[in-house]
Design an enzyme around this catalytic site. Sequence first.
Site, PDB file in Angstrom:
ATOM      1  N   CYS A 166       0.814  -1.205   0.000  1.00  0.00           N
ATOM      2  CA  CYS A 166       0.000   0.000   0.000  1.00  0.00           C
ATOM      3  C   CYS A 166       0.856   1.268   0.000  1.00  0.00           C
ATOM      4  O   CYS A 166       1.025   1.927   1.030  1.00  0.00           O
ATOM      5  CB  CYS A 166      -0.990   0.041   1.153  1.00  0.00           C
ATOM      6  SG  CYS A 166      -2.202   1.344   0.877  1.00  0.00           S
ATOM      7  N   CYS A 346      -5.860   2.014  -4.295  1.00  0.00           N
ATOM      8  CA  CYS A 346      -5.399   2.614  -3.059  1.00  0.00           C
ATOM      9  C   CYS A 346      -6.412   3.678  -2.632  1.00  0.00           C
ATOM     10  O   CYS A 346      -6.464   4.753  -3.235  1.00  0.00           O
ATOM     11  CB  CYS A 346      -4.026   3.244  -3.305  1.00  0.00           C
ATOM     12  SG  CYS A 346      -3.220   3.732  -1.796  1.00  0.00           S
TER      13      CYS A 346
HETATM   14  C1  LIG Z   1      -0.918   0.111   6.870  1.00  0.00           C
HETATM   15  C2  LIG Z   1      -1.449  -0.666   5.707  1.00  0.00           C
HETATM   16  C3  LIG Z   1      -2.444  -0.132   4.911  1.00  0.00           C
HETATM   17  C4  LIG Z   1      -2.937  -0.831   3.830  1.00  0.00           C
HETATM   18  N1  LIG Z   1      -3.951  -0.272   3.099  1.00  0.00           N
HETATM   19  C5  LIG Z   1      -4.488  -0.960   2.082  1.00  0.00           C
HETATM   20  C6  LIG Z   1      -5.615  -0.443   1.370  1.00  0.00           C
HETATM   21  O1  LIG Z   1      -6.131   0.632   1.702  1.00  0.00           O
HETATM   22  N2  LIG Z   1      -6.122  -1.158   0.348  1.00  0.00           N
HETATM   23  C7  LIG Z   1      -5.587  -2.358  -0.026  1.00  0.00           C
HETATM   24  O2  LIG Z   1      -6.106  -2.980  -0.944  1.00  0.00           O
HETATM   25  N3  LIG Z   1      -4.496  -2.886   0.619  1.00  0.00           N
HETATM   26  C8  LIG Z   1      -3.944  -2.224   1.667  1.00  0.00           C
HETATM   27  N4  LIG Z   1      -2.881  -2.758   2.353  1.00  0.00           N
HETATM   28  C9  LIG Z   1      -2.143  -3.914   1.783  1.00  0.00           C
HETATM   29  C10 LIG Z   1      -2.796  -5.273   2.004  1.00  0.00           C
HETATM   30  O3  LIG Z   1      -3.092  -5.482   3.361  1.00  0.00           O
HETATM   31  C11 LIG Z   1      -1.860  -6.358   1.493  1.00  0.00           C
HETATM   32  O4  LIG Z   1      -1.470  -6.045   0.170  1.00  0.00           O
HETATM   33  C12 LIG Z   1      -2.522  -7.723   1.500  1.00  0.00           C
HETATM   34  O5  LIG Z   1      -2.814  -8.113   2.820  1.00  0.00           O
HETATM   35  C13 LIG Z   1      -1.602  -8.762   0.833  1.00  0.00           C
HETATM   36  O6  LIG Z   1      -2.122 -10.047   0.984  1.00  0.00           O
HETATM   37  P1  LIG Z   1      -1.114 -11.290   1.119  1.00  0.00           P
HETATM   38  O7  LIG Z   1      -1.991 -12.488   1.325  1.00  0.00           O
HETATM   39  O8  LIG Z   1      -0.145 -11.297   0.014  1.00  0.00           O
HETATM   40  O9  LIG Z   1      -0.274 -11.003   2.450  1.00  0.00           O
HETATM   41  P2  LIG Z   1      -0.817 -10.975   3.925  1.00  0.00           P
HETATM   42  O10 LIG Z   1      -2.252 -10.640   3.972  1.00  0.00           O
HETATM   43  O11 LIG Z   1       0.140 -10.136   4.689  1.00  0.00           O
HETATM   44  O12 LIG Z   1      -0.700 -12.489   4.416  1.00  0.00           O
HETATM   45  C14 LIG Z   1       0.510 -13.211   4.423  1.00  0.00           C
HETATM   46  C15 LIG Z   1       0.313 -14.410   5.341  1.00  0.00           C
HETATM   47  O13 LIG Z   1       1.431 -15.305   5.201  1.00  0.00           O
HETATM   48  C16 LIG Z   1       1.773 -15.798   6.469  1.00  0.00           C
HETATM   49  N5  LIG Z   1       3.168 -16.250   6.464  1.00  0.00           N
HETATM   50  C17 LIG Z   1       4.279 -15.480   6.606  1.00  0.00           C
HETATM   51  N6  LIG Z   1       5.367 -16.278   6.604  1.00  0.00           N
HETATM   52  C18 LIG Z   1       4.935 -17.556   6.443  1.00  0.00           C
HETATM   53  C19 LIG Z   1       5.585 -18.816   6.365  1.00  0.00           C
HETATM   54  N7  LIG Z   1       6.912 -18.923   6.485  1.00  0.00           N
HETATM   55  N8  LIG Z   1       4.827 -19.922   6.191  1.00  0.00           N
HETATM   56  C20 LIG Z   1       3.474 -19.824   6.078  1.00  0.00           C
HETATM   57  N9  LIG Z   1       2.799 -18.651   6.159  1.00  0.00           N
HETATM   58  C21 LIG Z   1       3.532 -17.532   6.342  1.00  0.00           C
HETATM   59  C22 LIG Z   1       1.512 -14.620   7.408  1.00  0.00           C
HETATM   60  O14 LIG Z   1       1.326 -15.061   8.742  1.00  0.00           O
HETATM   61  C23 LIG Z   1       0.256 -14.012   6.814  1.00  0.00           C
HETATM   62  O15 LIG Z   1      -0.918 -14.544   7.386  1.00  0.00           O
HETATM   63  C24 LIG Z   1      -2.392  -2.105   3.492  1.00  0.00           C
HETATM   64  C25 LIG Z   1      -1.404  -2.669   4.307  1.00  0.00           C
HETATM   65  C26 LIG Z   1      -0.940  -1.966   5.405  1.00  0.00           C
HETATM   66  C27 LIG Z   1       0.122  -2.595   6.283  1.00  0.00           C
END
Ligand SMILES: Cc1cc2nc3c(=O)[nH]c(=O)nc-3n(C[C@H](O)[C@H](O)[C@H](O)COP(=O)(O)OP(=O)(O)OC[C@H]3O[C@@H](n4cnc5c(N)ncnc54)[C@H](O)[C@@H]3O)c2cc1C
Length: 420
Positions: A166, A346
């Site tokens: 983000c 965003c």
């Molecule tokens: C402050 C902030 C504001 C944001 N604002 C927005 C917004 O307004 N709009 C928007 O669309 N997005 C926003 N985002 C971004 C969004 O939250 C992420 O892009 C999204 O969560 C990505 O999804 P993901 O599944 O790739 O990662 P995540 O949701 O982070 O999940 C990753 C998962 O993998 C797990 N994991 C880590 N290591 C391992 C391992 N070794 N083995 C197994 N599992 C593991 C973790 O525990 C976690 O549960 C924001 C993020 C933040 C921090």
Amino acid sequence: MANQHFNLLIVGGGAAGVSVANNMHRRNSALSIAIIEPSAKHYYQPGFTIIGGGAYTLQQTTRNEADLIHPSVTWIQARATAFQPEANSVSIDAGADINYDYLVVCPGLQLDWGKIAGLKDTLGQNGVCSNYSAETVEYTWQCIQELVAKGSGTALFTQPPMPIKCAGAPQKIMYLTADRLRKHGILDKYTLEFCNAGPGLFGVPFFAKALSKVVADYGLKTNFSHNLIAIDGPNKTATFEVTDSEGNKQQISKSFDMIHVTPPQSAPDFIKQSPLANATGWVDVHERTLQHNKYPNIFGLGDAGSTPNAKTAAAVRKQVPTVVDNILHLLQQHAVTESYDGYGSCPLTTSLNTVMLAEFAYGGKVTPSFPFLDPRKNRLIWWWGKVSGFPWLYWSIMLKGYRIDIPHLESYARRFLDKE
Ligand SMILES: Cc1cc2nc3c(=O)[nH]c(=O)nc-3n(C[C@H](O)[C@H](O)[C@H](O)COP(=O)(O)OP(=O)(O)OC[C@H]3O[C@@H](n4cnc5c(N)ncnc54)[C@H](O)[C@@H]3O)c2cc1C
């Protein structure tokens, strides 16, 4: 733990992992599916910005992981540690190998707090806060309240080198802070500065221009090519490496009463060290099919992926159908399709009751979902989306494995681009 085998194995049960598992289950319930995910809690991270701004609670963004995963999907509560793609297996820290026919890799990204000297020792005290983790986000709101109580002061908001998740979040919290001070009638007593390692306010010029008006309206100061490298919490001083137009570097220090830090970010170490990584450490996948560039039975999405989209949950929502459908295509001996166009979004919280909804795709194309609304306008309706609509879309649609395909079209933006 004994070795096990699944048709589909997913590493990471965040936004992407849970959505892929539940979506695949709805499409083909005959497949055995497992998620490797260590955390018992699941956070709606897009809500973290408004927790920091005092308009939401951590509780509102938190669910039990167990309640999100469909009962027929196996949850392996462990951490993945290594990949053996030639053997179709993943090792976990519980001391077993899990085998698969298809693998989806989505463990998110890593917050590199340690790359800023002194940060780990002072984060959560001395006015040093960050919205980027569940452990630190509530302190941001405390810092803003203390800033208001002080009656005057300086607040810094930092942004590290890209990529980060983000990319708008480092400045969103600045606008919420500024609006809070304005609503108290004391904004003119404060200096609020944005210190960005990058060259501009936002990667898409169409929105960067509109955001510069928001900055001017609040009277905020912007500093580019300012990379935070050290913090001295007790002395309330931040050190930046500043690069000039000739590439010369010098260090400067700034005092603060409050500093909101966005930490440097990178691919998780166990991905960087794996055969799945590209040269920069991310899961090496095709930009449009999300299939691994070397191992055809492996897919990657979300923040851990190498694709050059904005790392957002909004991108995940559009990537999930591509991954699920392409695995189904392969199961039926069909070719994969290039259906992901790089969409990301965003919602920029420009005040405590308005949002500018930036939606775009690969190449910085502006691709709104709403045909008649100028996306650069700060709107109350999108603030409602931020606090109610988008969380509902996340918890009740995306994570549950349903699809709502709202078209996002460059043609919707054309009339507004023409007026540029
Ligand atoms: C402050 C902030 C504001 C944001 N604002 C927005 C917004 O307004 N709009 C928007 O669309 N997005 C926003 N985002 C971004 C969004 O939250 C992420 O892009 C999204 O969560 C990505 O999804 P993901 O599944 O790739 O990662 P995540 O949701 O982070 O999940 C990753 C998962 O993998 C797990 N994991 C880590 N290591 C391992 C391992 N070794 N083995 C197994 N599992 C593991 C973790 O525990 C976690 O549960 C924001 C993020 C933040 C921090």
